[in-house]
Design a protein around this motif. Sequence first.
Motif, PDB file in Angstrom:
ATOM      1  N   MET A 172      -4.583   5.122 -10.177  1.00 62.80           N
ATOM      2  CA  MET A 172      -4.686   6.683  -9.833  1.00 62.80           C
ATOM      3  C   MET A 172      -3.739   7.287 -11.037  1.00 62.80           C
ATOM      4  N   MET A 229      -6.229   4.351   2.277  1.00 57.42           N
ATOM      5  CA  MET A 229      -5.738   5.823   2.160  1.00 57.42           C
ATOM      6  C   MET A 229      -6.148   6.539   3.362  1.00 57.42           C
ATOM      7  N   SER A 254       2.204  13.908  -4.822  1.00 60.67           N
ATOM      8  CA  SER A 254       1.225  14.455  -6.019  1.00 60.67           C
ATOM      9  C   SER A 254       0.472  15.870  -5.359  1.00 60.67           C
ATOM     10  N   CYS A 255       0.145  15.673  -4.279  1.00 62.79           N
ATOM     11  CA  CYS A 255      -0.656  16.976  -4.035  1.00 62.79           C
ATOM     12  C   CYS A 255       0.098  18.212  -4.336  1.00 62.79           C
ATOM     13  N   ASP A 309       0.911  -1.308   0.002  1.00 59.67           N
ATOM     14  CA  ASP A 309      -0.072  -0.333  -0.067  1.00 59.67           C
ATOM     15  C   ASP A 309       0.791   1.222  -0.278  1.00 59.67           C
ATOM     16  N   VAL A 358       0.402   9.380  -3.898  1.00 57.25           N
ATOM     17  CA  VAL A 358      -0.592  10.561  -3.694  1.00 57.25           C
ATOM     18  C   VAL A 358      -0.032  11.660  -2.839  1.00 57.25           C
ATOM     19  N   ASP A 359       0.763  11.533  -1.592  1.00 58.93           N
ATOM     20  CA  ASP A 359       1.150  12.423  -0.814  1.00 58.93           C
ATOM     21  C   ASP A 359       2.271  13.407  -1.425  1.00 58.93           C
ATOM     22  N   PHE A 393     -10.411   8.060  -6.256  1.00 58.05           N
ATOM     23  CA  PHE A 393     -10.044   9.347  -7.123  1.00 58.05           C
ATOM     24  C   PHE A 393     -10.728  10.635  -6.479  1.00 58.05           C
ATOM     25  N   CYS A 422      -6.361  16.847  -1.919  1.00 55.31           N
ATOM     26  CA  CYS A 422      -5.188  17.696  -1.887  1.00 55.31           C
ATOM     27  C   CYS A 422      -5.340  19.156  -1.384  1.00 55.31           C
ATOM     28  N   LEU A 473       1.064   3.285  -3.139  1.00 55.52           N
ATOM     29  CA  LEU A 473       0.020   4.377  -3.352  1.00 55.52           C
ATOM     30  C   LEU A 473       0.053   5.802  -2.445  1.00 55.52           C
ATOM     31  N   PHE A 474       0.092   5.519  -1.317  1.00 53.33           N
ATOM     32  CA  PHE A 474       0.434   6.349  -0.435  1.00 53.33           C
ATOM     33  C   PHE A 474       1.571   7.511  -0.721  1.00 53.33           C
TER      34      PHE A 474
END
Lengths: 427, 427
Positions: A100, B100, A77-78, A67, A74-75, B71, B78, A70-71
């Motif tokens: 994603m 998440m 990509s913000c 996992d 995402v973290d 998504f 964000c 993904l984290f």
Amino acid sequence: ILLPVKANALTEDIDVLVILPKNNSYHFSISMVAPAIDYAQQKLKSVNGLYSGLNFSVHYENSNCGDEALFSLVDRSCQKKPDLILGPVCEYAAAPVVRMASHWNIPVISAGALASGFSYKKEYSHLTRVAPSYLKMAETFSAMFHRFSWKNAFLIYEDDMDQRNCYFTLEGVHSILKTENVHIDALNIHSKDNKVDSDEIMKLIYDSEVIIMCAGADIIRDIMLAAHRRRLTNGSYIFFNIELFNSSSYGNGSWKRGDKYDRDAKQAYATLNTVTLLRTVKPEFENFSMEVKESLQKAGIQRHDSDNINIFIEGFHDALLLYALAILEVMQNGSNKTDGAQITQRMWNRTFEGIAGPVSIDANGDRYGDFSVMAMVDHETGTYEEVMNYFGINGSFQMLPRFNNDRFTLRERLQIPMPDYSNKSSG
Amino acid sequence: ILLPVKANALTEDIDVLVILPKNNSYHFSISMVAPAIDYAQQKLKSVNGLYSGLNFSVHYENSNCGDEALFSLVDRSCQKKPDLILGPVCEYAAAPVVRMASHWNIPVISAGALASGFSYKKEYSHLTRVAPSYLKMAETFSAMFHRFSWKNAFLIYEDDMDQRNCYFTLEGVHSILKTENVHIDALNIHSKDNKVDSDEIMKLIYDSEVIIMCAGADIIRDIMLAAHRRRLTNGSYIFFNIELFNSSSYGNGSWKRGDKYDRDAKQAYATLNTVTLLRTVKPEFENFSMEVKESLQKAGIQRHDSDNINIFIEGFHDALLLYALAILEVMQNGSNKTDGAQITQRMWNRTFEGIAGPVSIDANGDRYGDFSVMAMVDHETGTYEEVMNYFGINGSFQMLPRFNNDRFTLRERLQIPMPDYSNKSSG
């Protein structure tokens, strides 16, 4: 102040996020793969100036093979989304990352994510696979079933319920063979829970012809010894083991343990064939291989298999090349790095020169695969060699000098008739 | 300027993100659930002023019962992460969202995510389930197997390979029964691919005792008719159907189709028991039910089952209450809404008063379940009624007046001896 670049070199800053495990017990850890990506970057800078305007900045994040992949995507990509993602390899890490990224219109190139599910590009729309998937490997089997007129398969796989590599490997074989009118049975071994009862397994495979296995070396040996005890290694069964990423250590005699069963095991393994990746080398590969190994040494990484550059290391090198080809075309076409869908499309359905030879990506964005079948060629020493090669792009076989057709021909079985008392009593 | 609040009311703005499907074909669409969440908000504002300082602002996002759930969470977060997530219900939507959210330390409360995998709170650490999971339902079966001394189960489930509700339902039964020394066989029906061959199924269940099914009403009827033709409905088999979310329409005679098989079907269904959620009502529920239905009518939502407030609507109402209890305690304890782990812990291992009666959450954050077994009580009219209730919190049964022990006692089977020719010829 702009630095001088060649007049025709298009420039772009490309933010690459590599998501792989930090743990060096994986064949595709960050430290193992990073030297290959460095090598590719240098090469792109040097060759004929065409790619010298592409400025890659590469960041590495730990997927932890789960996992966390993904984290970390995402973290990061913000703040700013990457332009390209390389990895993940592990199936359960790759699935949410690719979904994603596809949603965000970011291309993903992986030398992993080999499970059949990733072929479904409606969901994994931005995924390009630069190593042959399990489905591609499975074509080797469907081609053999066709060529040798086998009708009947028994699949045995060890399921660790964690990474599930063997489960996914034989899932590929299952889904290809079932379209070929082959009768298939399957057995799932949870080796962690239970002691494997090889004699019990012999009863289950009794009616089958071709036994296809993916499991740890000790389990394979147990099964082969049990088959030998019951004389199932006399030619009326054909045994396969799939060993994609570790073939050299396997091929050099995993029947050998230094125990009292070695002699029987060697005899049993005379009927065991191994399907593995076909590896080719060209002169440039030697240089690549040497540089990568030096980097690994400097980084203090020692693995028993580190004398081999594996498909993951090779694949992620090629991934950067493939992306460079595609982005340049997209830029020449007036678009840019944000057009993930077009970049992805341009990586599909094309052949390019990878570090070890030509790499062909099919129209679905998955690499065609070449595979070898290895067999014991010297029954005295018990050594293995390739006996045939399968080329995925045109579905053809190449029979090597040591190929022996008998080995792949099912011997007629003695049918022991069932006792029939009604006849007996009247006779 | 601060608005006047009661001196002892702690204030906090709480950003709630509800992730559910927009499509009203789901029992738990946004439009179906929103009135219940509104109702809970109003209630919290009105009761004794304790919660009047909690200002919930509720946003809805479409899960589309799939990847869109993740998504929409990520794309929203964000900018600003929500303080609480309600939903998703669908398993494949819920899994990545809960992972998440757990990573971000955000509590998730769902009346769905019922599959067994979500019990693993090491991974789904911030998930609280306010509707009883499939594992809780399955306890009803293990309790019956124990009470009636059954030894042997055959599971039949329809797998749509999409939402897979029946697969997950019987997965729960399987994992509970296998710890109870019950012999289990299972059959997976892909109804989309193949015509279901009920006569073939009869051969498979021949050696079993208790048949537990989860499938569409037409498949259940086909199977029961086939069982009736083969006289397997004579008491030597016990049949169950699991129908958690749609029991009233089922109970009112799903044997009936107006075709020539109705009479046989009614006779066959005399041996079919249905396991369903036990629904209780208290006076306040009537008011809730009325208000929700009015809202649904105003919103123009018409469903054949909209006369029933289902467990999802009820559950998401209770979810907001439970969160309010927990956050208030956390605030009184000097912490705040950002302490997702503590808020989650305070929702676990407690009983509170929900809209339909007391709701008990176990120490693992999952609601205890109460279930009913329904059976045909009038063989003339073919109508169903509850015959026993199972209470999860203490594992007890309540036998209702129409309960008949014979119905759950396996009749001794006539053993038809296999013909033995050797004896015959010598006799």
